[in-house]
Design a protein around this motif. Sequence first.
Motif, PDB file in Angstrom:
ATOM      1  N   LYS A 217       5.604  19.753  -4.026  1.00 12.58           N
ATOM      2  CA  LYS A 217       4.280  19.840  -4.646  1.00 12.58           C
ATOM      3  C   LYS A 217       3.843  21.300  -4.705  1.00 12.58           C
ATOM      4  CE  LYS A 217      -0.257  17.643  -4.453  1.00 12.58           C
ATOM      5  NZ  LYS A 217      -1.124  16.713  -3.706  1.00 12.58           N
ATOM      6  N   GLY A 218       3.331  21.697  -5.854  1.00  9.14           N
ATOM      7  CA  GLY A 218       2.871  23.071  -6.014  1.00  9.14           C
ATOM      8  C   GLY A 218       3.888  23.986  -6.671  1.00  9.14           C
ATOM      9  N   ALA A 219       5.124  23.499  -6.835  1.00 12.07           N
ATOM     10  CA  ALA A 219       6.155  24.308  -7.506  1.00 12.07           C
ATOM     11  C   ALA A 219       5.791  24.469  -8.978  1.00 12.07           C
ATOM     12  CB  ALA A 219       7.523  23.650  -7.361  1.00 12.07           C
TER      13      ALA A 219
ATOM     14  N   ASP B  76       0.832  -1.210   0.000  1.00 12.40           N
ATOM     15  CA  ASP B  76       0.000   0.000   0.000  1.00 12.40           C
ATOM     16  C   ASP B  76       0.861   1.252   0.000  1.00 12.40           C
ATOM     17  OD1 ASP B  76      -2.300  -1.442  -0.043  1.00 12.40           O
ATOM     18  OD2 ASP B  76      -2.710  -1.292   2.109  1.00 12.40           O
ATOM     19  N   GLU B  77       1.923   1.229   0.815  1.00  8.56           N
ATOM     20  CA  GLU B  77       2.808   2.394   0.908  1.00  8.56           C
ATOM     21  C   GLU B  77       3.577   2.600  -0.395  1.00  8.56           C
ATOM     22  OE1 GLU B  77       5.203   1.900   4.385  1.00  8.56           O
ATOM     23  OE2 GLU B  77       3.621   2.581   5.742  1.00  8.56           O
ATOM     24  N   LEU B  78       3.962   1.499  -1.041  1.00  4.93           N
ATOM     25  CA  LEU B  78       4.663   1.579  -2.322  1.00  4.93           C
ATOM     26  C   LEU B  78       3.755   2.203  -3.376  1.00  4.93           C
ATOM     27  CD1 LEU B  78       7.030   0.932  -4.206  1.00  4.93           C
ATOM     28  CD2 LEU B  78       6.115  -1.365  -4.457  1.00  4.93           C
ATOM     29  N   SER B  79       2.527   1.723  -3.438  1.00  4.22           N
ATOM     30  CA  SER B  79       1.565   2.263  -4.399  1.00  4.22           C
ATOM     31  C   SER B  79       1.286   3.731  -4.126  1.00  4.22           C
ATOM     32  CB  SER B  79       0.257   1.463  -4.342  1.00  4.22           C
ATOM     33  OG  SER B  79       0.475   0.126  -4.714  1.00  4.22           O
ATOM     34  N   SER B  80       1.180   4.073  -2.842  1.00  2.00           N
ATOM     35  CA  SER B  80       0.914   5.463  -2.457  1.00  2.00           C
ATOM     36  C   SER B  80       2.075   6.367  -2.848  1.00  2.00           C
ATOM     37  CB  SER B  80       0.679   5.534  -0.941  1.00  2.00           C
ATOM     38  OG  SER B  80       0.558   6.875  -0.515  1.00  2.00           O
ATOM     39  N   ALA B  81       3.310   5.900  -2.620  1.00  4.53           N
ATOM     40  CA  ALA B  81       4.493   6.694  -2.968  1.00  4.53           C
ATOM     41  C   ALA B  81       4.578   6.921  -4.475  1.00  4.53           C
ATOM     42  CB  ALA B  81       5.763   5.998  -2.464  1.00  4.53           C
TER      43      ALA B  81
ATOM     44  N   GLN C 119       1.708  12.157  -9.536  1.00  2.34           N
ATOM     45  CA  GLN C 119       0.925  13.389  -9.430  1.00  2.34           C
ATOM     46  C   GLN C 119       1.827  14.621  -9.487  1.00  2.34           C
ATOM     47  OE1 GLN C 119      -1.204  12.751  -5.773  1.00  2.34           O
ATOM     48  NE2 GLN C 119      -2.799  11.488  -6.724  1.00  2.34           N
ATOM     49  N   MET C 120       3.058  14.480  -9.011  1.00  2.00           N
ATOM     50  CA  MET C 120       3.994  15.611  -8.999  1.00  2.00           C
ATOM     51  C   MET C 120       4.698  15.806 -10.336  1.00  2.00           C
ATOM     52  SD  MET C 120       5.774  15.434  -5.229  1.00  2.00           S
ATOM     53  CE  MET C 120       6.713  16.933  -5.450  1.00  2.00           C
ATOM     54  N   GLN C 121       4.745  14.750 -11.158  1.00  2.06           N
ATOM     55  CA  GLN C 121       5.456  14.850 -12.435  1.00  2.06           C
ATOM     56  C   GLN C 121       4.762  15.855 -13.355  1.00  2.06           C
ATOM     57  OE1 GLN C 121       5.797  11.204 -14.766  1.00  2.06           O
ATOM     58  NE2 GLN C 121       7.830  11.835 -15.477  1.00  2.06           N
ATOM     59  N   MET C 122       5.565  16.711 -13.960  1.00  5.14           N
ATOM     60  CA  MET C 122       5.015  17.748 -14.820  1.00  5.14           C
ATOM     61  C   MET C 122       4.868  17.255 -16.260  1.00  5.14           C
ATOM     62  SD  MET C 122       6.849  21.121 -13.284  1.00  5.14           S
ATOM     63  CE  MET C 122       6.156  21.840 -11.800  1.00  5.14           C
ATOM     64  N   GLY C 123       4.182  18.044 -17.075  1.00 11.37           N
ATOM     65  CA  GLY C 123       3.908  17.672 -18.453  1.00 11.37           C
ATOM     66  C   GLY C 123       5.157  17.395 -19.263  1.00 11.37           C
TER      67      GLY C 123
END
Length: 241
Positions: free
Chosen positions: A78-80, A55-60, A66-70
């Motif tokens: 996050k948010g940079a 679960d922790e691996l999948s979450s990481a 989600q943080m990877q940019m286009g």
Amino acid sequence: FNQWKSSDALLSNLEKNQELKSLIIQETPWLRDAQSETEQKKRVALLFDLNKMNDELSSALRKLKQMQMGNGGFPWFKGARYANRYITQHIASGFGHLKKLNVTMTGDEGAMLQKAVRYLDNEILEDYRKLEKQAKRIRESAKNKTEGAKKEAAFWKQNHTGHYQIQYLYMRSFYKDIDFNDNVKKAVDYYMKQAYEFWLDRNLYTKGMIALIAKRNGKNVAGKILASLKENAITNEELGM
């Protein structure tokens, strides 16, 4: 460990001893030891909880995606607004280490890493194109073509390879299955040649990376760097090398 979770096996031996489990034990320093031992066993059991680890691996991985940019890069936080080259190379290298250690991942990270490597390929190409522009200015500022060609050649022979480029080459050594396009390959070949030529000017950490790069590419310079590291190492019987 499953049995431990449903029994008193997680309790320390000191706590399980009913004869010693009296008021006196609570007034002694051994109580703290008993509690500590119980906590340690619980933590070990938790470590082996495979469901929790998965679960922790999948979450990481989900958070990373989600943080990877286009453009394929990762920001520091996050948010940079902008991708950061260093941290993207660091993340890609980390997955490279796991791959080298034959750690089985979920399989979902493949596309994410491909995008990251492509972003980093573009960054190294941009470095090289900046050098090309500098070389062109040097050539065009000369009095004649002969002098311009001579100055440009001298410019290309200088050391233009820094930590970012070495870190990139090290990262890229884990991903030989991802092809270079011709432009990127030209840049990589140049920086690779420079890394092997100017390795003596580097600090220990960077020398180590260059040695690994050279080893994975079948270059003899790997042995020279290793010999140099051993010659400069301080060996202590108690502390090691």
